[in-house]
Design a protein around this motif. Structure first.
Motif, PDB file in Angstrom:
ATOM      1  N   TYR A 138       0.832  -1.205   0.000  1.00 39.85           N
ATOM      2  CA  TYR A 138       0.000   0.000   0.000  1.00 39.85           C
ATOM      3  C   TYR A 138       0.869   1.258   0.000  1.00 39.85           C
ATOM      4  CZ  TYR A 138       0.977   2.013   4.541  1.00 39.85           C
ATOM      5  OH  TYR A 138       1.610   2.648   5.574  1.00 39.85           O
ATOM      6  N   THR A 141       0.782   2.943  -3.362  1.00 42.69           N
ATOM      7  CA  THR A 141      -0.444   3.630  -3.764  1.00 42.69           C
ATOM      8  C   THR A 141      -0.719   4.868  -2.916  1.00 42.69           C
ATOM      9  OG1 THR A 141      -1.562   1.802  -2.593  1.00 42.69           O
ATOM     10  CG2 THR A 141      -1.695   1.829  -4.994  1.00 42.69           C
ATOM     11  N   ASN A 144       1.507   7.413  -4.324  1.00 35.97           N
ATOM     12  CA  ASN A 144       0.921   7.917  -5.568  1.00 35.97           C
ATOM     13  C   ASN A 144      -0.145   8.968  -5.279  1.00 35.97           C
ATOM     14  OD1 ASN A 144       2.507   6.077  -6.962  1.00 35.97           O
ATOM     15  ND2 ASN A 144       0.841   4.629  -7.318  1.00 35.97           N
ATOM     16  N   ASP A 145      -1.006   8.684  -4.295  1.00 32.09           N
ATOM     17  CA  ASP A 145      -2.050   9.647  -3.926  1.00 32.09           C
ATOM     18  C   ASP A 145      -1.443  10.988  -3.532  1.00 32.09           C
ATOM     19  OD1 ASP A 145      -4.360   8.033  -4.259  1.00 32.09           O
ATOM     20  OD2 ASP A 145      -4.053   7.096  -2.306  1.00 32.09           O
ATOM     21  N   ASP A 215      -6.206   2.879  -1.212  1.00 27.28           N
ATOM     22  CA  ASP A 215      -6.314   1.441  -0.995  1.00 27.28           C
ATOM     23  C   ASP A 215      -7.086   1.110   0.277  1.00 27.28           C
ATOM     24  OD1 ASP A 215      -4.063   1.805   1.084  1.00 27.28           O
ATOM     25  OD2 ASP A 215      -3.147   2.439  -0.800  1.00 27.28           O
ATOM     26  N   ILE A 240      -5.468  -1.883  -3.803  1.00 32.09           N
ATOM     27  CA  ILE A 240      -4.219  -1.522  -4.481  1.00 32.09           C
ATOM     28  C   ILE A 240      -4.338  -1.751  -5.986  1.00 32.09           C
ATOM     29  CG2 ILE A 240      -1.808  -2.221  -4.799  1.00 32.09           C
ATOM     30  CD1 ILE A 240      -1.733  -2.741  -1.752  1.00 32.09           C
ATOM     31  N   SER A 243      -6.896   1.024  -7.259  1.00 31.61           N
ATOM     32  CA  SER A 243      -6.477   2.418  -7.124  1.00 31.61           C
ATOM     33  C   SER A 243      -5.233   2.708  -7.952  1.00 31.61           C
ATOM     34  CB  SER A 243      -6.237   2.782  -5.650  1.00 31.61           C
ATOM     35  OG  SER A 243      -5.203   2.015  -5.084  1.00 31.61           O
ATOM     36  N   SER A 244      -4.289   1.761  -8.036  1.00 30.75           N
ATOM     37  CA  SER A 244      -3.104   2.000  -8.857  1.00 30.75           C
ATOM     38  C   SER A 244      -3.468   2.073 -10.338  1.00 30.75           C
ATOM     39  CB  SER A 244      -2.039   0.925  -8.609  1.00 30.75           C
ATOM     40  OG  SER A 244      -2.501  -0.360  -8.976  1.00 30.75           O
ATOM     41  N   GLN A 247      -4.859   5.470 -10.744  1.00 29.91           N
ATOM     42  CA  GLN A 247      -3.812   6.477 -10.585  1.00 29.91           C
ATOM     43  C   GLN A 247      -2.985   6.674 -11.845  1.00 29.91           C
ATOM     44  OE1 GLN A 247      -1.967   4.656  -7.208  1.00 29.91           O
ATOM     45  NE2 GLN A 247      -3.055   5.907  -5.701  1.00 29.91           N
ATOM     46  N   SER A 254       2.705   4.886 -11.822  1.00 30.71           N
ATOM     47  CA  SER A 254       1.970   4.380 -10.663  1.00 30.71           C
ATOM     48  C   SER A 254       2.350   2.953 -10.289  1.00 30.71           C
ATOM     49  CB  SER A 254       0.459   4.422 -10.929  1.00 30.71           C
ATOM     50  OG  SER A 254       0.063   3.390 -11.819  1.00 30.71           O
ATOM     51  N   TYR A 256       1.301   0.205 -11.477  1.00 28.14           N
ATOM     52  CA  TYR A 256       0.120  -0.641 -11.322  1.00 28.14           C
ATOM     53  C   TYR A 256       0.354  -2.050 -11.840  1.00 28.14           C
ATOM     54  CZ  TYR A 256      -1.206  -0.007 -16.288  1.00 28.14           C
ATOM     55  OH  TYR A 256      -1.252  -0.033 -17.656  1.00 28.14           O
ATOM     56  N   THR A 301      -7.022  11.626  -2.073  1.00 24.61           N
ATOM     57  CA  THR A 301      -6.620  10.459  -2.846  1.00 24.61           C
ATOM     58  C   THR A 301      -7.137  10.576  -4.271  1.00 24.61           C
ATOM     59  OG1 THR A 301      -8.567   9.032  -2.536  1.00 24.61           O
ATOM     60  CG2 THR A 301      -6.967   9.108  -0.730  1.00 24.61           C
TER      61      THR A 301
END
Length: 326
Positions: A138, A141, A144-145, A215, A240, A243-244, A247, A254, A256, A301
């Motif tokens: 996490y 992520t 990233n946020d 996440d 994760i 959201s990735s 993102q 990101s 992902y 986020t």
């Protein structure tokens, strides 16, 4: 355990059934924790003998309860994790529920002792141990946020030293995914050392948004939306993956693909069908996640900026269920 003298064991049914035969010195009392509801824990505090040490044995629920009881009695708890699916042994935060909502609070100045027994951990369900990997990855992520929020002109400035440490932890975790998933002693050690590092990082930087991100928002709101007893690390892992993916529209790096590949290599369960949630439940969770965030958390986020178009719903579902990246 021999040096403890008299002690109270805080645990749950599954770890107690598994490990009770191995205890050479029996506890004065066994406190079975069914939930982390504050009201329930407060009722149990009175059953904790004041002349006994407090030992927590189990996963995050048992360990958080042991910390709660020990700090209420001004004691130092001994935490014995039986699975790797939680950072509860290492963090000063205690995650409990109040009025039906999860929240964490930090107790400063209270030490804790941690006992890691690799053989004991290896006795647990491999699924539970692997779930802890999500509660480590996490960090990517949530970072990233933070970067996306910064690009939007919101939140505290990025910290290069913190970024380097997050990157070190994430790269180490990604590179060692097969070893961690194999649950060898080295794999367990890597997972727990990196989890400890991540916990210490956000405890040293309490004003920075690195303790949880999109996440965890998804995971917490999924629990509220479904009312199902879900495995925390698995639903964070699901968060994760999604959201990735979201993102990457705002942040090309990101990671992902790397995050999902690593979870597959570590045999982490995150697919909705395996977890036991439906696409409809995921949609309802995502539709309400920002309202939940504003009411309870106040994070910045990726969910703050997502435009939930029919096209995006289809792309997210295709990626989540079939790995189709369009």
């Amino acid at each position: 355990m021999e040096q403890l003298g008299k002690y109270v064991l805080v645990t749950m049914d599954a770890p107690w059934q598994l490990y009770e035969p191995l205890l050479r010195i029996k506890p004065e009392a066994v406190l079975m924790v069914e939930s982390l509801n504050k009201e329930s824990l407060d009722k149990m505090v009175g059953n904790v003998p004041r002349d006994c040490a407090i030992v927590g044995l189990g996963g995050g629920t048992a360990l958080d309860a042991a910390k709660y009881f020990a700090y209420s009695a001004d004691q130092v708890p001994l935490l014995v994790p039986s699975i790797t699916s939680s950072n509860a042994p290492f963090t000063d935060f205690i995650s409990i529920r109040k009025n039906g909502t999860s929240f964490g609070f930090k107790v400063d100045g209270y030490p804790k002792k941690i006992l890691i027994d690799y053989e004991l951990i290896q006795m647990a369900d491999p699924r539970l141990n692997r779930a802890g990997y999500g509660d480590l990855l996490y960090m990517q992520t949530t970072w990233n946020d933070w970067k996306i929020a910064q690009e939007k002109g919101i939140g505290p400035a990025l910290d290069p030293e913190v970024e380097r440490e997050i990157d070190r932890i994430v790269v180490s975790s990604l590179e060692n995914a097969p070893e961690i998933g194999s649950l060898t002693q080295d794999g367990i050690r890597l997972l727990m050392e990196n989890t400890q590092s991540s916990s210490e990082l956000y405890m040293l930087n309490p004003t920075l948004p690195i303790s949880a991100g999109s996440d965890h928002l998804f995971a917490w709101n999924l629990e509220l939306t479904t009312g199902k007893p879900l495995i925390h690390g698995e639903i964070v892992s699901l968060g994760i993956v999604m959201s990735s993916f979201l993102q990457k529209s705002y942040l090309p790096e990101s990671r992902y693909r790397e995050l999902r590949k690593a979870m597959d290599e570590a045999c982490v369960i995150y697919h909705p069908d395996q977890i036991g949630v439906t696409w409809d439940e995921i949609v309802r969770t995502l539709q309400s996640v920002e309202s939940y965030n504003k009411e309870v958390r106040g994070f910045h986020t990726v969910f703050e900026w997502v435009d939930w178009t029919p096209s995006l719903w289809k792309r997210l579902k295709d990626y989540l269920y079939n790995g189709i990246d369009s």
